[in-house]
Design a protein around this motif. Structure first.
Motif, PDB file in Angstrom:
ATOM      1  N   GLU A 227       0.844  -1.193   0.000  1.00  0.00           N
ATOM      2  CA  GLU A 227       0.000   0.000   0.000  1.00  0.00           C
ATOM      3  C   GLU A 227       0.882   1.247   0.000  1.00  0.00           C
ATOM      4  O   GLU A 227       1.845   1.344   0.748  1.00  0.00           O
ATOM      5  N   HIS A 228       0.529   2.204  -0.865  1.00  0.00           N
ATOM      6  CA  HIS A 228       1.287   3.451  -0.978  1.00  0.00           C
ATOM      7  C   HIS A 228       0.309   4.621  -0.933  1.00  0.00           C
ATOM      8  O   HIS A 228      -0.695   4.629  -1.639  1.00  0.00           O
ATOM      9  N   PHE A 229       0.588   5.617  -0.081  1.00  0.00           N
ATOM     10  CA  PHE A 229      -0.261   6.793   0.060  1.00  0.00           C
ATOM     11  C   PHE A 229       0.335   7.961  -0.721  1.00  0.00           C
ATOM     12  O   PHE A 229       1.542   8.128  -0.766  1.00  0.00           O
ATOM     13  N   PHE A 230      -0.540   8.766  -1.334  1.00  0.00           N
ATOM     14  CA  PHE A 230      -0.106   9.933  -2.102  1.00  0.00           C
ATOM     15  C   PHE A 230      -1.258  10.931  -2.157  1.00  0.00           C
ATOM     16  O   PHE A 230      -2.388  10.615  -1.795  1.00  0.00           O
TER      17      PHE A 230
ATOM     18  N   GLY B 259       8.526  -4.778 -12.217  1.00  0.00           N
ATOM     19  CA  GLY B 259       9.522  -3.712 -12.100  1.00  0.00           C
ATOM     20  C   GLY B 259       9.041  -2.340 -12.514  1.00  0.00           C
ATOM     21  O   GLY B 259       8.997  -1.421 -11.728  1.00  0.00           O
ATOM     22  N   ARG B 260       8.644  -2.190 -13.783  1.00  0.00           N
ATOM     23  CA  ARG B 260       8.231  -0.886 -14.304  1.00  0.00           C
ATOM     24  C   ARG B 260       6.756  -0.947 -14.671  1.00  0.00           C
ATOM     25  O   ARG B 260       6.331  -1.842 -15.385  1.00  0.00           O
ATOM     26  N   GLN B 261       5.992   0.029 -14.172  1.00  0.00           N
ATOM     27  CA  GLN B 261       4.558   0.053 -14.402  1.00  0.00           C
ATOM     28  C   GLN B 261       4.122   1.459 -14.801  1.00  0.00           C
ATOM     29  O   GLN B 261       4.543   2.423 -14.187  1.00  0.00           O
TER      30      GLN B 261
ATOM     31  N   ASN C 292      11.432   2.674  -5.994  1.00  0.00           N
ATOM     32  CA  ASN C 292      12.407   3.754  -6.139  1.00  0.00           C
ATOM     33  C   ASN C 292      11.893   4.895  -7.018  1.00  0.00           C
ATOM     34  O   ASN C 292      12.568   5.907  -7.158  1.00  0.00           O
ATOM     35  N   GLU C 293      10.691   4.743  -7.594  1.00  0.00           N
ATOM     36  CA  GLU C 293      10.059   5.848  -8.320  1.00  0.00           C
ATOM     37  C   GLU C 293       8.549   5.715  -8.211  1.00  0.00           C
ATOM     38  O   GLU C 293       7.998   4.634  -8.423  1.00  0.00           O
ATOM     39  N   PHE C 294       7.896   6.815  -7.848  1.00  0.00           N
ATOM     40  CA  PHE C 294       6.437   6.849  -7.829  1.00  0.00           C
ATOM     41  C   PHE C 294       6.005   8.234  -8.263  1.00  0.00           C
ATOM     42  O   PHE C 294       6.362   9.220  -7.631  1.00  0.00           O
ATOM     43  N   GLN C 295       5.246   8.293  -9.358  1.00  0.00           N
ATOM     44  CA  GLN C 295       4.686   9.554  -9.827  1.00  0.00           C
ATOM     45  C   GLN C 295       3.206   9.343 -10.076  1.00  0.00           C
ATOM     46  O   GLN C 295       2.805   8.347 -10.688  1.00  0.00           O
ATOM     47  N   ALA C 296       2.415  10.285  -9.602  1.00  0.00           N
ATOM     48  CA  ALA C 296       0.980  10.304  -9.863  1.00  0.00           C
ATOM     49  C   ALA C 296       0.677  11.668 -10.463  1.00  0.00           C
ATOM     50  O   ALA C 296       0.728  12.674  -9.755  1.00  0.00           O
ATOM     51  N   VAL C 297       0.423  11.702 -11.771  1.00  0.00           N
ATOM     52  CA  VAL C 297       0.270  12.978 -12.469  1.00  0.00           C
ATOM     53  C   VAL C 297      -1.107  13.102 -13.090  1.00  0.00           C
ATOM     54  O   VAL C 297      -1.728  12.118 -13.494  1.00  0.00           O
ATOM     55  N   SER C 298      -1.587  14.340 -13.165  1.00  0.00           N
ATOM     56  CA  SER C 298      -2.880  14.596 -13.783  1.00  0.00           C
ATOM     57  C   SER C 298      -2.779  14.407 -15.291  1.00  0.00           C
ATOM     58  O   SER C 298      -1.721  14.582 -15.886  1.00  0.00           O
ATOM     59  N   ILE C 299      -3.876  14.023 -15.874  1.00  0.00           N
ATOM     60  CA  ILE C 299      -3.965  13.895 -17.322  1.00  0.00           C
ATOM     61  C   ILE C 299      -4.788  15.076 -17.799  1.00  0.00           C
ATOM     62  O   ILE C 299      -5.992  15.140 -17.543  1.00  0.00           O
TER      63      ILE C 299
ATOM     64  N   ARG D 156       3.224   6.303 -12.720  1.00  0.00           N
ATOM     65  CA  ARG D 156       4.513   5.833 -13.235  1.00  0.00           C
ATOM     66  C   ARG D 156       5.276   5.291 -12.038  1.00  0.00           C
ATOM     67  O   ARG D 156       5.653   6.040 -11.129  1.00  0.00           O
ATOM     68  N   ILE D 157       5.496   4.002 -12.038  1.00  0.00           N
ATOM     69  CA  ILE D 157       6.031   3.313 -10.866  1.00  0.00           C
ATOM     70  C   ILE D 157       7.204   2.445 -11.292  1.00  0.00           C
ATOM     71  O   ILE D 157       7.165   1.810 -12.346  1.00  0.00           O
ATOM     72  N   ASN D 158       8.240   2.425 -10.469  1.00  0.00           N
ATOM     73  CA  ASN D 158       9.389   1.578 -10.758  1.00  0.00           C
ATOM     74  C   ASN D 158       9.880   0.934  -9.461  1.00  0.00           C
ATOM     75  O   ASN D 158      10.105   1.620  -8.467  1.00  0.00           O
ATOM     76  N   PHE D 159      10.005  -0.372  -9.494  1.00  0.00           N
ATOM     77  CA  PHE D 159      10.581  -1.138  -8.392  1.00  0.00           C
ATOM     78  C   PHE D 159      11.919  -1.704  -8.849  1.00  0.00           C
ATOM     79  O   PHE D 159      12.049  -2.154  -9.985  1.00  0.00           O
ATOM     80  N   GLN D 160      12.904  -1.679  -7.960  1.00  0.00           N
ATOM     81  CA  GLN D 160      14.171  -2.364  -8.204  1.00  0.00           C
ATOM     82  C   GLN D 160      14.434  -3.288  -7.031  1.00  0.00           C
ATOM     83  O   GLN D 160      14.452  -2.844  -5.882  1.00  0.00           O
TER      84      GLN D 160
END
Length: 60
Positions: A3-6, A24-26, A51-58, A42-46
């Motif tokens: 679970e990730h909060f943003f 890995g990359r989503q 190690n990367e989480f972006q939640a951007v408006s469209i 935009r999510i990236n797991f290593q």
């Protein structure tokens, strides 16, 4: 699953999503559970670590 909060980039409410560290990359789109606007994730797991989480408006 992890679970990730943003904050929603539209309504600024804190919401959560479930992330799968086995992929890995989503990149995907999901609607905010509060305001129903589409958010691009935009999510990236290593090695199972986020190690990367972006939640951007469209922009519509």
């Amino acid at each position: 699953m992890e679970e990730h909060f943003f904050q929603c980039p539209y309504c600024w409410e804190e919401i959560s999503v479930l992330l799968d560290p086995s992929v890995g990359r989503q990149i995907y789109i999901e609607d905010c559970e509060n305001c129903c606007n589409p958010i691009e994730f935009r999510i990236n797991f290593q090695n199972g670590t986020l190690n990367e989480f972006q939640a951007v408006s469209i922009e519509q």
